[in-house]
Design a protein around this motif. Sequence first.
Motif, PDB file in Angstrom:
ATOM      1  N   ILE A 143       0.860  -1.181   0.000  1.00  0.00           N
ATOM      2  CA  ILE A 143       0.000   0.000   0.000  1.00  0.00           C
ATOM      3  C   ILE A 143       0.899   1.234   0.000  1.00  0.00           C
ATOM      4  O   ILE A 143       1.811   1.350   0.815  1.00  0.00           O
ATOM      5  N   ALA A 144       0.640   2.128  -0.930  1.00  0.00           N
ATOM      6  CA  ALA A 144       1.423   3.368  -1.041  1.00  0.00           C
ATOM      7  C   ALA A 144       0.498   4.558  -0.821  1.00  0.00           C
ATOM      8  O   ALA A 144      -0.534   4.676  -1.491  1.00  0.00           O
ATOM      9  N   ILE A 145       0.842   5.430   0.110  1.00  0.00           N
ATOM     10  CA  ILE A 145       0.097   6.665   0.311  1.00  0.00           C
ATOM     11  C   ILE A 145       0.574   7.676  -0.738  1.00  0.00           C
ATOM     12  O   ILE A 145       1.785   7.790  -0.991  1.00  0.00           O
ATOM     13  N   THR A 146      -0.358   8.390  -1.339  1.00  0.00           N
ATOM     14  CA  THR A 146      -0.021   9.292  -2.442  1.00  0.00           C
ATOM     15  C   THR A 146      -0.630  10.673  -2.220  1.00  0.00           C
ATOM     16  O   THR A 146      -1.489  10.858  -1.359  1.00  0.00           O
ATOM     17  N   TRP A 198      -7.360  17.837   1.428  1.00  0.00           N
ATOM     18  CA  TRP A 198      -6.264  17.283   2.230  1.00  0.00           C
ATOM     19  C   TRP A 198      -5.206  16.643   1.331  1.00  0.00           C
ATOM     20  O   TRP A 198      -4.088  16.410   1.769  1.00  0.00           O
ATOM     21  N   ARG A 199      -5.570  16.349   0.117  1.00  0.00           N
ATOM     22  CA  ARG A 199      -4.690  15.778  -0.903  1.00  0.00           C
ATOM     23  C   ARG A 199      -3.975  14.529  -0.410  1.00  0.00           C
ATOM     24  O   ARG A 199      -2.755  14.464  -0.301  1.00  0.00           O
ATOM     25  N   ILE A 200      -4.788  13.506  -0.130  1.00  0.00           N
ATOM     26  CA  ILE A 200      -4.217  12.254   0.345  1.00  0.00           C
ATOM     27  C   ILE A 200      -5.011  11.087  -0.234  1.00  0.00           C
ATOM     28  O   ILE A 200      -6.236  11.015  -0.101  1.00  0.00           O
ATOM     29  N   GLY A 201      -4.295  10.226  -0.939  1.00  0.00           N
ATOM     30  CA  GLY A 201      -4.891   9.042  -1.540  1.00  0.00           C
ATOM     31  C   GLY A 201      -3.991   7.849  -1.304  1.00  0.00           C
ATOM     32  O   GLY A 201      -3.060   7.905  -0.496  1.00  0.00           O
ATOM     33  N   TRP A 202      -4.256   6.754  -2.025  1.00  0.00           N
ATOM     34  CA  TRP A 202      -3.399   5.582  -1.870  1.00  0.00           C
ATOM     35  C   TRP A 202      -3.499   4.664  -3.076  1.00  0.00           C
ATOM     36  O   TRP A 202      -4.425   4.766  -3.886  1.00  0.00           O
ATOM     37  N   LEU A 203      -2.517   3.778  -3.174  1.00  0.00           N
ATOM     38  CA  LEU A 203      -2.482   2.719  -4.169  1.00  0.00           C
ATOM     39  C   LEU A 203      -2.382   1.382  -3.460  1.00  0.00           C
ATOM     40  O   LEU A 203      -1.708   1.265  -2.433  1.00  0.00           O
ATOM     41  N   VAL A 204      -3.044   0.366  -4.012  1.00  0.00           N
ATOM     42  CA  VAL A 204      -2.767  -1.021  -3.647  1.00  0.00           C
ATOM     43  C   VAL A 204      -2.037  -1.613  -4.849  1.00  0.00           C
ATOM     44  O   VAL A 204      -2.573  -1.658  -5.956  1.00  0.00           O
ATOM     45  N   SER A 215      -4.803  11.677  -7.681  1.00  0.00           N
ATOM     46  CA  SER A 215      -4.128  12.235  -8.860  1.00  0.00           C
ATOM     47  C   SER A 215      -2.647  11.869  -8.857  1.00  0.00           C
ATOM     48  O   SER A 215      -2.088  11.444  -9.878  1.00  0.00           O
ATOM     49  N   GLY A 216      -1.992  12.030  -7.704  1.00  0.00           N
ATOM     50  CA  GLY A 216      -0.605  11.613  -7.594  1.00  0.00           C
ATOM     51  C   GLY A 216      -0.459  10.119  -7.787  1.00  0.00           C
ATOM     52  O   GLY A 216       0.533   9.644  -8.350  1.00  0.00           O
ATOM     53  N   GLY A 217      -1.470   9.367  -7.350  1.00  0.00           N
ATOM     54  CA  GLY A 217      -1.453   7.922  -7.529  1.00  0.00           C
ATOM     55  C   GLY A 217      -1.521   7.516  -8.989  1.00  0.00           C
ATOM     56  O   GLY A 217      -0.830   6.584  -9.425  1.00  0.00           O
ATOM     57  N   PHE A 218      -2.351   8.205  -9.757  1.00  0.00           N
ATOM     58  CA  PHE A 218      -2.433   7.896 -11.190  1.00  0.00           C
ATOM     59  C   PHE A 218      -1.114   8.200 -11.898  1.00  0.00           C
ATOM     60  O   PHE A 218      -0.652   7.419 -12.731  1.00  0.00           O
ATOM     61  N   LEU A 219      -0.514   9.328 -11.576  1.00  0.00           N
ATOM     62  CA  LEU A 219       0.757   9.680 -12.209  1.00  0.00           C
ATOM     63  C   LEU A 219       1.822   8.624 -11.913  1.00  0.00           C
ATOM     64  O   LEU A 219       2.517   8.150 -12.824  1.00  0.00           O
ATOM     65  N   LEU A 220       1.944   8.228 -10.651  1.00  0.00           N
ATOM     66  CA  LEU A 220       2.924   7.208 -10.279  1.00  0.00           C
ATOM     67  C   LEU A 220       2.629   5.877 -10.964  1.00  0.00           C
ATOM     68  O   LEU A 220       3.535   5.207 -11.466  1.00  0.00           O
ATOM     69  N   SER A 241      -2.932  -8.716  -9.634  1.00  0.00           N
ATOM     70  CA  SER A 241      -2.054  -8.098 -10.629  1.00  0.00           C
ATOM     71  C   SER A 241      -2.542  -6.709 -11.021  1.00  0.00           C
ATOM     72  O   SER A 241      -1.856  -5.984 -11.741  1.00  0.00           O
ATOM     73  N   ALA A 242      -3.725  -6.330 -10.546  1.00  0.00           N
ATOM     74  CA  ALA A 242      -4.270  -4.998 -10.828  1.00  0.00           C
ATOM     75  C   ALA A 242      -3.670  -3.973  -9.885  1.00  0.00           C
ATOM     76  O   ALA A 242      -3.168  -4.296  -8.799  1.00  0.00           O
ATOM     77  N   VAL A 243      -3.733  -2.714 -10.302  1.00  0.00           N
ATOM     78  CA  VAL A 243      -3.424  -1.590  -9.414  1.00  0.00           C
ATOM     79  C   VAL A 243      -4.743  -0.968  -8.994  1.00  0.00           C
ATOM     80  O   VAL A 243      -5.573  -0.620  -9.841  1.00  0.00           O
ATOM     81  N   VAL A 244      -4.949  -0.840  -7.693  1.00  0.00           N
ATOM     82  CA  VAL A 244      -6.128  -0.158  -7.170  1.00  0.00           C
ATOM     83  C   VAL A 244      -5.728   1.262  -6.795  1.00  0.00           C
ATOM     84  O   VAL A 244      -4.734   1.465  -6.089  1.00  0.00           O
ATOM     85  N   VAL A 245      -6.496   2.222  -7.273  1.00  0.00           N
ATOM     86  CA  VAL A 245      -6.276   3.634  -6.948  1.00  0.00           C
ATOM     87  C   VAL A 245      -7.466   4.122  -6.136  1.00  0.00           C
ATOM     88  O   VAL A 245      -8.621   3.905  -6.526  1.00  0.00           O
TER      89      VAL A 245
END
Length: 390
Positions: free
Chosen positions: A92-95, A242-248, A99-104, A226-230
């Motif tokens: 899990i990555a905090i982004t 607050w500009r805080i999201g995440w990726l799985v 929007s930052g998650g999609f770019l990464l 194998s998917a990326v969850v945003v």
Amino acid sequence: MASSRSAVPPFEVMQVLDQVATLRAAGRDIISLCAGEPAGGAPSAVNQAAAKLHAAGQVFGYTSPLGIWPLREKLAEHYRRWYGLDINPAQIAITTGSSGGFLLTFLAAFEAGDRVALARPGYPAYRNILTSLGCEVVDLECGPDVRFQPTVELLDAALAQAPLKGLILASPANPTGTMVSRDELAALTTWCQQQGVRLISDEIYHGVTYPVGTNRGTSAWELTQSAVVVSSFSKYWGMTGWRIGWLVLPADLVDAVDALAGNLALCPPAPAQYAALEAFTDQSYAECDAQVAEFAEARRLLLDAEPRLNWGVSAPADGAFYYYADLGPQLERWGTSGAYAAALLEQTGVAVTPGRDFDAALGSRTVRLSFAAGAPAIGEAIERIIAFQR
């Protein structure tokens, strides 16, 4: 001169928001239905935590590029609570927002020139970020006949033209609010696995679904890892600014995203991360569910008003907080949804978003209304719109 990769259209919703701010500053009474921004804001425990952190004079330094470990652990608990999934917090990555998650994700998963499929109509930032990175966007024309969502048949047709490297799926979707069923998601994930296509699942509106409490949404990770969850704290938790999201993340992308995140942003906003730890209490979930119930009432008002609005075909709005519709008979008078929206804002103070942001081919016929503003605002807006059309 600006680079050719920067030649993407501006996000029109933000331009409409600027107009709203200007009109309000001039003393106009404006009902803003243009942005997907929950009126209730963050859960009270999150706000209280932020206030305490700042009052204590805490110094917020850099965190890990992938976010603080306690928040990643909380999110893993959230996935157990909602989906019955056992996810390693290291994946899990905090982004910086989704929007930052999609770019990464796009940087880590795709090469310049790769073809990536997405639904049209759809969220414009998918297309514009991919374009700025040199990827080729493949439109899947998703109309009412397929409930505005991709299908295996549409993907087969796109693949017949040239190889695909990715599919972006949003359920619930922006701007339509439509969702894919579990069986439909299973068919899409199976197709992606068989064809070697990376699935990017936008689950930012999970929890904002109707009827309230019956189906929070199916996560792609229930079917494939194998998917990326945003996802993000912006919608269900109401924490847009607050500009805080995440990726799985699948295991093969964790190191790449870590390296990119450290170079592009150093880390997500530290104060938002620490405050967001309080988003997972029983009280916070209850407050968010209550806010979703308010969205449901606003949605009911819109659906009940459809005969009086006298528009054309609308999307069913299974989730999220959007009503997306063809203007139908209103186009005879106004010509385009842009002209309609401009006149509506000037004459009545109701701000809606023209569909061209979401659909370059047919968006001149459509508008999107956000009912995140709540039932009272929607009720008043409906009456102003109907009076405007007389």
